[in-house]
Design an enzyme around this catalytic site. Structure first.
Site, mmCIF file in Angstrom:
data_model
loop_
_atom_site.group_PDB
_atom_site.id
_atom_site.type_symbol
_atom_site.label_atom_id
_atom_site.label_comp_id
_atom_site.label_asym_id
_atom_site.label_seq_id
_atom_site.Cartn_x
_atom_site.Cartn_y
_atom_site.Cartn_z
ATOM 1 N N SER A 77 0.836 -1.193 0.000
ATOM 2 C CA SER A 77 0.000 0.000 0.000
ATOM 3 C C SER A 77 0.875 1.249 0.000
ATOM 4 O O SER A 77 2.038 1.213 0.408
ATOM 5 C CB SER A 77 -0.895 0.007 1.236
ATOM 6 O OG SER A 77 -1.634 1.211 1.331
ATOM 7 N N TYR A 103 -2.368 -0.559 10.389
ATOM 8 C CA TYR A 103 -2.353 -0.975 8.981
ATOM 9 C C TYR A 103 -1.068 -0.492 8.310
ATOM 10 O O TYR A 103 -0.417 -1.246 7.567
ATOM 11 C CB TYR A 103 -3.578 -0.400 8.275
ATOM 12 C CG TYR A 103 -3.692 -0.751 6.817
ATOM 13 C CD1 TYR A 103 -4.181 -1.990 6.408
ATOM 14 C CD2 TYR A 103 -3.337 0.171 5.829
ATOM 15 C CE1 TYR A 103 -4.302 -2.302 5.060
ATOM 16 C CE2 TYR A 103 -3.456 -0.126 4.485
ATOM 17 C CZ TYR A 103 -3.945 -1.370 4.105
ATOM 18 O OH TYR A 103 -4.064 -1.680 2.774
#
Length: 216
Positions: A77, A103
């Site tokens: 990501s 995350y």
């Protein structure tokens, strides 16, 4: 993918069914608004986004080597942490829990795993690369927004097919058959956060991850 036992069962089935694996795409992921622990006692975001691909990849390494040109592709990501808090990764402080914060930590750990394995594995045998798929509209991602915004999200976000494009490129293109240790946005390699290239921290994370996943 949050259960080590289930991951081991999956790997056993793959090894029994196939003589070799040409491509492994680690794409399981999730963001959790409240702290949860996996069946094995690890913070759920870390368990799904990092420990799962770490364990599955290592259980299937021999099958990927048997291909003679195996490819490992980690879906990471653009959400990355500036620092990796190694000691805090397994549990996280419930009182200061941030779903996006953990995350970022987990996806940064996945990048560090990518770079570390790329240095350990000969590129003519197995390549290891990571990518950012884009901001993708799915029913799951839509749940994170108020209902009145969801129709607009579909207009501005990418489709799942568009989101899969970079994974497919890394899985099939001859251009990257001998390329390893890169992070891609589209078909272009780009740099990630500086901490992800810290070789000493990569090694510490790798050694600790072997312990966390029961490989050592």
């Amino acid at each position: 993918m949050s259960s080590f036992a289930a991951i081991r069962q999956l790997a056993e089935q793959a090894v029994e069914r196939y003589e070799r694996l040409d491509v492994l795409i680690n794409n399981a992921g999730g963001v959790f608004s409240q702290q949860q622990l996996s069946q094995d006692g690890y913070e759920m975001t870390l368990a799904v986004n990092y420990l799962a691909p770490f364990l599955l990849t290592h259980l299937l390494l021999d099958s990927l080597r048997a291909s003679g040109a195996g490819r490992i592709i980690n879906v990471a990501s653009r959400m990355q942490a500036k620092q990796l808090q190694l000691e805090a990764l397994p549990k996280q402080d419930a009182g200061r829990y941030s779903g996006m914060g953990v995350y970022r930590q987990a996806k940064t750990a996945l990048l560090m795993m990518t770079y570390h394995l790329a240095n350990r594995l000969p590129e003519h045998e197995v390549t290891v690369n990571a990518l950012h798929p884009g901001v993708i509209y799915t029913p799951q991602s839509a749940k994170s927004a108020p209902s009145f915004i969801r129709p607009l999200m579909k207009l501005v976000m990418q489709s799942p097919e568009q989101g899969a494009a970079t994974s497919l490129y890394l899985a099939t293109s001859p251009e990257v058959s001998q390329v390893t240790g890169n992070y891609y946005v589209g078909q272009r390699p780009v740099r990630t956060v500086p901490v992800s290239y810290d070789a000493a921290l990569q090694q510490q994370l790798y050694e600790q991850s072997l312990v966390w996943t029961g490989l050592r």
